[in-house]
Design a protein around this motif. Sequence first.
Motif, PDB file in Angstrom:
ATOM      1  N   GLY A  26     -41.196  24.551 -45.553  1.00  0.00           N
ATOM      2  CA  GLY A  26     -40.755  24.550 -44.170  1.00  0.00           C
ATOM      3  C   GLY A  26     -41.895  24.164 -43.259  1.00  0.00           C
ATOM      4  N   GLU A  27     -41.982  22.888 -42.895  1.00  0.00           N
ATOM      5  CA  GLU A  27     -43.122  22.378 -42.137  1.00  0.00           C
ATOM      6  C   GLU A  27     -42.845  22.414 -40.645  1.00  0.00           C
ATOM      7  OE1 GLU A  27     -46.151  18.532 -42.119  1.00  0.00           O
ATOM      8  OE2 GLU A  27     -44.345  18.527 -43.376  1.00  0.00           O
ATOM      9  N   ILE A  28     -43.904  22.647 -39.868  1.00  0.00           N
ATOM     10  CA  ILE A  28     -43.825  22.639 -38.412  1.00  0.00           C
ATOM     11  C   ILE A  28     -44.543  21.409 -37.875  1.00  0.00           C
ATOM     12  CG2 ILE A  28     -44.503  23.824 -36.294  1.00  0.00           C
ATOM     13  CD1 ILE A  28     -44.226  26.451 -37.775  1.00  0.00           C
ATOM     14  N   TYR A  29     -43.885  20.690 -36.982  1.00  0.00           N
ATOM     15  CA  TYR A  29     -44.513  19.637 -36.195  1.00  0.00           C
ATOM     16  C   TYR A  29     -44.802  20.239 -34.826  1.00  0.00           C
ATOM     17  CZ  TYR A  29     -42.864  16.382 -39.772  1.00  0.00           C
ATOM     18  OH  TYR A  29     -42.638  15.729 -40.954  1.00  0.00           O
ATOM     19  N   PHE A  30     -46.077  20.362 -34.508  1.00  0.00           N
ATOM     20  CA  PHE A  30     -46.475  21.089 -33.309  1.00  0.00           C
ATOM     21  C   PHE A  30     -47.094  20.122 -32.304  1.00  0.00           C
ATOM     22  CE2 PHE A  30     -48.248  24.114 -30.508  1.00  0.00           C
ATOM     23  CZ  PHE A  30     -47.574  25.310 -30.725  1.00  0.00           C
ATOM     24  N   TYR A  31     -46.340  19.859 -31.227  1.00  0.00           N
ATOM     25  CA  TYR A  31     -46.780  18.946 -30.177  1.00  0.00           C
ATOM     26  C   TYR A  31     -47.440  19.760 -29.058  1.00  0.00           C
ATOM     27  CZ  TYR A  31     -43.437  16.022 -32.676  1.00  0.00           C
ATOM     28  OH  TYR A  31     -42.764  15.338 -33.657  1.00  0.00           O
ATOM     29  N   TYR A  32     -48.606  19.327 -28.608  1.00  0.00           N
ATOM     30  CA  TYR A  32     -49.297  20.085 -27.576  1.00  0.00           C
ATOM     31  C   TYR A  32     -50.109  19.149 -26.685  1.00  0.00           C
ATOM     32  CZ  TYR A  32     -53.561  19.835 -30.530  1.00  0.00           C
ATOM     33  OH  TYR A  32     -54.637  19.409 -31.278  1.00  0.00           O
ATOM     34  N   THR A  33     -50.597  19.688 -25.598  1.00  0.00           N
ATOM     35  CA  THR A  33     -51.457  18.948 -24.686  1.00  0.00           C
ATOM     36  C   THR A  33     -52.904  19.237 -25.039  1.00  0.00           C
ATOM     37  OG1 THR A  33     -49.813  19.215 -22.932  1.00  0.00           O
ATOM     38  CG2 THR A  33     -52.032  18.516 -22.279  1.00  0.00           C
ATOM     39  N   ASP A  77     -69.664  19.299 -22.402  1.00  0.00           N
ATOM     40  CA  ASP A  77     -70.325  20.544 -22.021  1.00  0.00           C
ATOM     41  C   ASP A  77     -69.655  21.190 -20.817  1.00  0.00           C
ATOM     42  OD1 ASP A  77     -72.210  20.292 -24.056  1.00  0.00           O
ATOM     43  OD2 ASP A  77     -73.559  19.100 -22.793  1.00  0.00           O
ATOM     44  N   GLU A  78     -69.246  20.376 -19.863  1.00  0.00           N
ATOM     45  CA  GLU A  78     -68.574  20.867 -18.672  1.00  0.00           C
ATOM     46  C   GLU A  78     -67.063  20.864 -18.898  1.00  0.00           C
ATOM     47  OE1 GLU A  78     -70.141  22.011 -16.004  1.00  0.00           O
ATOM     48  OE2 GLU A  78     -72.116  21.552 -16.869  1.00  0.00           O
ATOM     49  N   LEU A  79     -66.363  21.743 -18.184  1.00  0.00           N
ATOM     50  CA  LEU A  79     -64.908  21.787 -18.274  1.00  0.00           C
ATOM     51  C   LEU A  79     -64.327  20.523 -17.649  1.00  0.00           C
ATOM     52  CD1 LEU A  79     -62.892  23.928 -19.345  1.00  0.00           C
ATOM     53  CD2 LEU A  79     -62.534  24.599 -16.965  1.00  0.00           C
ATOM     54  N   THR A  80     -63.499  19.801 -18.382  1.00  0.00           N
ATOM     55  CA  THR A  80     -62.872  18.584 -17.880  1.00  0.00           C
ATOM     56  C   THR A  80     -61.353  18.713 -17.961  1.00  0.00           C
ATOM     57  OG1 THR A  80     -62.868  17.482 -20.039  1.00  0.00           O
ATOM     58  CG2 THR A  80     -64.858  17.228 -18.669  1.00  0.00           C
ATOM     59  N   TYR A  81     -60.659  17.754 -17.334  1.00  0.00           N
ATOM     60  CA  TYR A  81     -59.206  17.868 -17.210  1.00  0.00           C
ATOM     61  C   TYR A  81     -58.467  16.644 -17.760  1.00  0.00           C
ATOM     62  CZ  TYR A  81     -60.298  21.998 -14.584  1.00  0.00           C
ATOM     63  OH  TYR A  81     -60.785  23.243 -14.239  1.00  0.00           O
ATOM     64  N   THR A  82     -59.142  15.905 -18.616  1.00  0.00           N
ATOM     65  CA  THR A  82     -58.468  14.836 -19.345  1.00  0.00           C
ATOM     66  C   THR A  82     -57.299  15.423 -20.129  1.00  0.00           C
ATOM     67  OG1 THR A  82     -60.528  13.614 -19.570  1.00  0.00           O
ATOM     68  CG2 THR A  82     -58.779  13.097 -21.146  1.00  0.00           C
ATOM     69  N   GLN A  83     -56.184  14.684 -20.182  1.00  0.00           N
ATOM     70  CA  GLN A  83     -54.993  15.178 -20.876  1.00  0.00           C
ATOM     71  C   GLN A  83     -54.433  14.096 -21.789  1.00  0.00           C
ATOM     72  OE1 GLN A  83     -52.381  16.829 -17.719  1.00  0.00           O
ATOM     73  NE2 GLN A  83     -54.317  17.159 -16.633  1.00  0.00           N
ATOM     74  N   ARG A  84     -54.137  14.501 -23.025  1.00  0.00           N
ATOM     75  CA  ARG A  84     -53.550  13.598 -24.008  1.00  0.00           C
ATOM     76  C   ARG A  84     -52.460  14.352 -24.757  1.00  0.00           C
ATOM     77  NH1 ARG A  84     -58.865  13.074 -27.185  1.00  0.00           N
ATOM     78  NH2 ARG A  84     -58.956  15.180 -26.327  1.00  0.00           N
ATOM     79  N   LEU A  85     -51.505  13.607 -25.282  1.00  0.00           N
ATOM     80  CA  LEU A  85     -50.423  14.217 -26.050  1.00  0.00           C
ATOM     81  C   LEU A  85     -50.837  14.242 -27.515  1.00  0.00           C
ATOM     82  CD1 LEU A  85     -47.293  12.568 -24.408  1.00  0.00           C
ATOM     83  CD2 LEU A  85     -48.698  14.486 -23.609  1.00  0.00           C
ATOM     84  N   ALA A  86     -50.865  15.443 -28.090  1.00  0.00           N
ATOM     85  CA  ALA A  86     -51.379  15.627 -29.442  1.00  0.00           C
ATOM     86  C   ALA A  86     -50.308  16.204 -30.356  1.00  0.00           C
ATOM     87  CB  ALA A  86     -52.604  16.544 -29.417  1.00  0.00           C
ATOM     88  N   LEU A  87     -50.533  16.047 -31.651  1.00  0.00           N
ATOM     89  CA  LEU A  87     -49.623  16.567 -32.668  1.00  0.00           C
ATOM     90  C   LEU A  87     -50.435  17.210 -33.776  1.00  0.00           C
ATOM     91  CD1 LEU A  87     -46.873  16.832 -34.179  1.00  0.00           C
ATOM     92  CD2 LEU A  87     -47.286  14.517 -35.059  1.00  0.00           C
ATOM     93  N   ALA A  88     -50.012  18.391 -34.203  1.00  0.00           N
ATOM     94  CA  ALA A  88     -50.573  19.050 -35.383  1.00  0.00           C
ATOM     95  C   ALA A  88     -49.487  19.149 -36.448  1.00  0.00           C
ATOM     96  CB  ALA A  88     -51.105  20.435 -35.034  1.00  0.00           C
ATOM     97  N   THR A  89     -49.801  18.756 -37.650  1.00  0.00           N
ATOM     98  CA  THR A  89     -48.867  18.834 -38.779  1.00  0.00           C
ATOM     99  C   THR A  89     -49.529  19.590 -39.931  1.00  0.00           C
ATOM    100  OG1 THR A  89     -49.634  16.676 -39.592  1.00  0.00           O
ATOM    101  CG2 THR A  89     -47.677  16.708 -38.177  1.00  0.00           C
ATOM    102  N   GLY A  90     -48.712  20.039 -40.849  1.00  0.00           N
ATOM    103  CA  GLY A  90     -49.216  20.735 -42.030  1.00  0.00           C
ATOM    104  C   GLY A  90     -49.003  22.227 -41.998  1.00  0.00           C
ATOM    105  N   GLY A  91     -48.743  22.791 -40.824  1.00  0.00           N
ATOM    106  CA  GLY A  91     -48.495  24.226 -40.732  1.00  0.00           C
ATOM    107  C   GLY A  91     -47.161  24.586 -41.358  1.00  0.00           C
ATOM    108  N   THR A  92     -47.113  25.751 -41.985  1.00  0.00           N
ATOM    109  CA  THR A  92     -45.890  26.208 -42.631  1.00  0.00           C
ATOM    110  C   THR A  92     -45.605  27.658 -42.262  1.00  0.00           C
ATOM    111  OG1 THR A  92     -47.094  26.877 -44.626  1.00  0.00           O
ATOM    112  CG2 THR A  92     -46.166  24.652 -44.590  1.00  0.00           C
TER     113      THR A  92
END
Length: 443
Positions: A127-134, A142-157
């Motif tokens: 049972g695999e999870i496709y996890f989409y996140y920002t 080093d400094e806090l930045t606010y760049t944003q990209r659409l990301a995906l994590a796979t392999g979690g069960t």
Amino acid sequence: MSEDAAGDTPAWTREHAAGLRRDDSNVAPIIYPPEERIDEDLHIWDTWFLRNRDGSIAEIDGYRVIFSLTSPSNLLPGKRHDVATIRYFYSQDGEHWTTGGTVFDGDTLGQRQWAGSAMYDPEGDEGEIYFYYTAAGEDGADELTYTQRLALATGGTVSTDGGLSEGGASSDVPSDSGFSIEGPWDHQILLTPDGDWYEREDQSRGMIYTFRDPWFFEDPESGETYLLFEANTLVPEGTGACDDPVWEEFNGSIGIAHSPTGDPTEFELRPPLLDAVCVNQELERPHLVVRDGTYYLFISSHVHTFAPELEGYDALYGFVADDLQGEYEPLNGHGMVLTNPANAPFQAYSWLVYDHGDELLASSFFNYFDYNRPNLDDVSLLPEDEQMRRFGGTLAPTVRLGLDGKQTNVIDTLDHGHLPLQREALPKSWWDAESKDGGDGYY
């Protein structure tokens, strides 16, 4: 606004937004603090379900799962976005939630992770999870930045055997939890703004920059696979997109990407579904409910992100069309579906709507209560102990919404964090006339 400022994209116009008003159909009841928060050690805010590919809420061996942005509860609430961590919570009854731990146990993309969506594929290994996140912030900066990209994590069960398999989950997951989400995860950047349909950070002139909140969606009519997301429409300076050049900085849009093959790991950007050029800068957490072939598109937005001379609210807004890429019109004529009372204007935020038979349910988080100043900037003027006291930091009462064509209305509320499934998704023993709910559809 000039005619057709953003090409053929359906628009939420200033004429629509000028009609925004609180009334009996759209104001939620006052929220009072619950006797217990879901987790006293955590601030909890933006929240979403683990869903099946068709959009239905996943139930795995009797468990349903939610994911939330979290931070330690001893942190000042205004600082929580800078350290946001995604955790999961699980329940067997939709009312009582157990903290399961952090979703990711190490390598991620971005300096911190903001909201997204999660899709469960029971056909995958275990049972695999496709996890989409920002992925928020530049990796390694080093400094806090606010760049944003659409990301995906796979392999979690998912594991429901009461323990953790070898190699597995985050260290703060209790070994006798009965439910766990385990890695390892593989992370990838799916999409970045193209600088044409969607504004890049270096092109932004507005108060807030957005390219975030990926939401997986499989169209029930076509079977095609998409991601929705929050973005900003590119409005080059001097093009006359708005009657007042100042309004051009308010250029929120709802973006969409398409997977040509249906592969949930590969997407191509397409033109926006809807824009709010000259109206609003920030159309957060876009998501869809499809009912009888009609598409209902929902977002959350703030009072302070509306363009000058418009009076908006921290509220849930919605739009309706006859197909996914149709001519979206604002629900109720102006777009507002649900807002906070005038004497508690920031009591809840980040609504997520899902279908529940003859009505809709809207979850959100309990934001600031006992607070009626005109904007959230004034929170920082309060003593720190008052900032902490007045922040809810847990799930808000779930709101029941009526839906009739292009009109909505508030019915009433359920308890804090009560997230029931549709009756037909439950075992009959949970909802028959002899059991918990007496036959009213809730349990």
